[in-house]
Design an enzyme around this catalytic site. Structure first.
Site, PDB file in Angstrom:
ATOM      1  N   PHE A   1       5.968   1.048  -2.621  1.00  0.00           N
ATOM      2  CA  PHE A   1       6.764  -0.179  -2.620  1.00  0.00           C
ATOM      3  C   PHE A   1       5.967  -1.372  -2.087  1.00  0.00           C
ATOM      4  CE2 PHE A   1      10.134  -2.981  -0.913  1.00  0.00           C
ATOM      5  CZ  PHE A   1      10.850  -3.171  -2.094  1.00  0.00           C
TER       6      PHE A   1
ATOM      7  N   HIS B   1      16.857   6.333  -5.374  1.00  0.00           N
ATOM      8  CA  HIS B   1      16.767   5.167  -6.262  1.00  0.00           C
ATOM      9  C   HIS B   1      15.393   5.112  -6.952  1.00  0.00           C
ATOM     10  CE1 HIS B   1      20.324   4.165  -4.049  1.00  0.00           C
ATOM     11  NE2 HIS B   1      19.642   3.950  -2.934  1.00  0.00           N
TER      12      HIS B   1
ATOM     13  N   ARG C   1      -2.214  15.423 -12.521  1.00  0.00           N
ATOM     14  CA  ARG C   1      -2.759  14.097 -12.883  1.00  0.00           C
ATOM     15  C   ARG C   1      -3.717  13.547 -11.821  1.00  0.00           C
ATOM     16  NH1 ARG C   1       1.726  15.204 -15.199  1.00  0.00           N
ATOM     17  NH2 ARG C   1       2.408  14.292 -17.176  1.00  0.00           N
TER      18      ARG C   1
HETATM   19  C1  DLZ Z   1      10.606   5.994   1.224  1.00  0.00           C
HETATM   20  C2  DLZ Z   1       9.754   6.521   0.118  1.00  0.00           C
HETATM   21  C3  DLZ Z   1      10.190   7.606  -0.654  1.00  0.00           C
HETATM   22  C4  DLZ Z   1      11.507   8.292  -0.390  1.00  0.00           C
HETATM   23  N1  DLZ Z   1       9.444   8.102  -1.639  1.00  0.00           N
HETATM   24  C5  DLZ Z   1       8.230   7.559  -1.903  1.00  0.00           C
HETATM   25  C6  DLZ Z   1       7.396   8.052  -2.928  1.00  0.00           C
HETATM   26  O1  DLZ Z   1       7.692   9.019  -3.634  1.00  0.00           O
HETATM   27  N2  DLZ Z   1       6.193   7.456  -3.121  1.00  0.00           N
HETATM   28  C7  DLZ Z   1       5.767   6.370  -2.383  1.00  0.00           C
HETATM   29  O2  DLZ Z   1       4.661   5.860  -2.627  1.00  0.00           O
HETATM   30  N3  DLZ Z   1       6.539   5.885  -1.412  1.00  0.00           N
HETATM   31  C8  DLZ Z   1       7.744   6.431  -1.137  1.00  0.00           C
HETATM   32  N4  DLZ Z   1       8.526   5.943  -0.136  1.00  0.00           N
HETATM   33  C9  DLZ Z   1       8.004   4.841   0.712  1.00  0.00           C
HETATM   34  C10 DLZ Z   1       8.267   3.457   0.116  1.00  0.00           C
HETATM   35  O3  DLZ Z   1       7.388   3.211  -0.954  1.00  0.00           O
HETATM   36  C11 DLZ Z   1       8.074   2.374   1.197  1.00  0.00           C
HETATM   37  O4  DLZ Z   1       6.799   2.497   1.741  1.00  0.00           O
HETATM   38  C12 DLZ Z   1       9.090   2.485   2.326  1.00  0.00           C
HETATM   39  O5  DLZ Z   1      10.385   2.477   1.839  1.00  0.00           O
HETATM   40  C13 DLZ Z   1       8.947   1.295   3.337  1.00  0.00           C
HETATM   41  O6  DLZ Z   1       9.185   0.068   2.688  1.00  0.00           O
END
Ligand code: DLZ
Length: 277
Positions: free
Chosen positions: A178, A209, A248
């Site tokens: 994110f 989500h 991958r």
């Molecule tokens: C929280 C979260 C979850 C549940 N899953 C992933 C994921 O599969 N891959 C990933 O790169 N990051 C995940 N994150 C973390 C979010 O990307 C983000 O870093 C947090 O919600 C803090 O903003």
């Protein structure tokens, strides 16, 4: 190891410095390093190829600097419309080129601008996998590090195999996918990089989500690329399961980080070529 060759022109006044800077920028040379120090200012420009030419005999232009372009007549019109002082108008040479010479602002020397006469044919351009002299930013998500560290290894391998110097690669780690877009944009906005590689791993099973996050990350990376004009390679895995991600990240399906690294090299090169035209 020699890193670059460049012609030094020291302006006599601030006005001339500015006029020279604008002159080369207008010609379409790519802005490179610049500084504004206590005792000096400087602005470098670069071309897809630079070097030293040693000549002997007749037929050389009388100039302090020689630029090869794709169409000398088009550059001549541009110089005329900017009221540059022309020394010799375009003429055909015995060596199959068309050439003119122009005075640099403030009488700082002469530039010869030429293009080779080529048969008219459609222009086809593609990037190559030459990363020499180019700088890359790599953004890596720590979430699912087991996967993303392997993607990172793949991306670094691709960059180095293409000729990038290790010192020209900057790796930035972020908590999760994110956060990739904002970090990528921050790097791109520094204008220090020719391309950015984005690496992450989103797993449907683990991520609430999931579709929303995937869309947001994809859109954010694309938007950063479009807004900044710096190519961003997409090395974010979006998989249903960990097994798919492992495949991958270096197993059955290759290493998507490596592919993203190559995409970054190709796009950086393509951008340079298209701009040079
Ligand atoms: C929280 C979260 C979850 C549940 N899953 C992933 C994921 O599969 N891959 C990933 O790169 N990051 C995940 N994150 C973390 C979010 O990307 C983000 O870093 C947090 O919600 C803090 O903003």
């Amino acid at each position: 190891m020699i890193r670059s060759v460049h012609k030094l022109i020291v302006a006599a006044t601030e006005e001339q410095f500015e006029a020279l800077r604008v002159f080369f920028a207008d010609l379409g040379l790519e802005p490179a390093e610049s500084w504004d120090g206590q005792h000096s200012r400087g602005a470098k420009f670069q071309a897809p190829a630079a070097g030293v030419e040693v000549g002997f005999g007749h037929g050389f232009p009388e100039a302090d600097l020689v630029l090869e372009v794709d169409n000398a007549d088009a550059y001549y019109s541009a110089c005329q419309s900017r009221r540059a002082s022309i020394v010799t108008p375009p003429e055909d040479t015995a060596w199959g080129a068309r050439i003119f010479t122009v005075v640099l602002p403030g009488n700082a020397g002469r530039v010869a601008i030429f293009s080779y006469n080529e048969p008219a044919e459609p222009v086809g351009t593609a990037g190559d996998l030459d990363a020499r002299g180019k700088r890359f930013g790599v953004v890596v998500a720590r979430f699912n590090a087991f996967i993303t560290e392997r993607l990172l290894e793949g991306a670094l391998d691709a960059l180095r195999r293409s000729g990038a110097n290790t010192g020209d690669i900057e790796v930035v780690r972020v908590p999760g996918s994110f956060e990739i877009p904002i970090a990528a944009r921050t790097l791109a906005e520094t204008r220090r990089f020719h391309a950015i590689v984005c690496i992450g791993c989103l797993l449907r099973g683990d991520t609430a989500h999931y579709d929303v996050i995937v869309n947001e990350v994809t859109r954010g990376i694309g938007q950063s690329s479009q807004d900044t004009g710096i190519p961003h390679a997409f090395g974010v895995l979006t998989c249903d399961t960990l097994d798919q991600a492992i495949d991958r990240a270096g197993l059955k399906m290759g290493n998507k980080g490596f592919e993203a690294g190559l995409a970054a090299v190709e796009m950086a090169s393509l951008q340079k070529k298209v701009r040079a035209r």
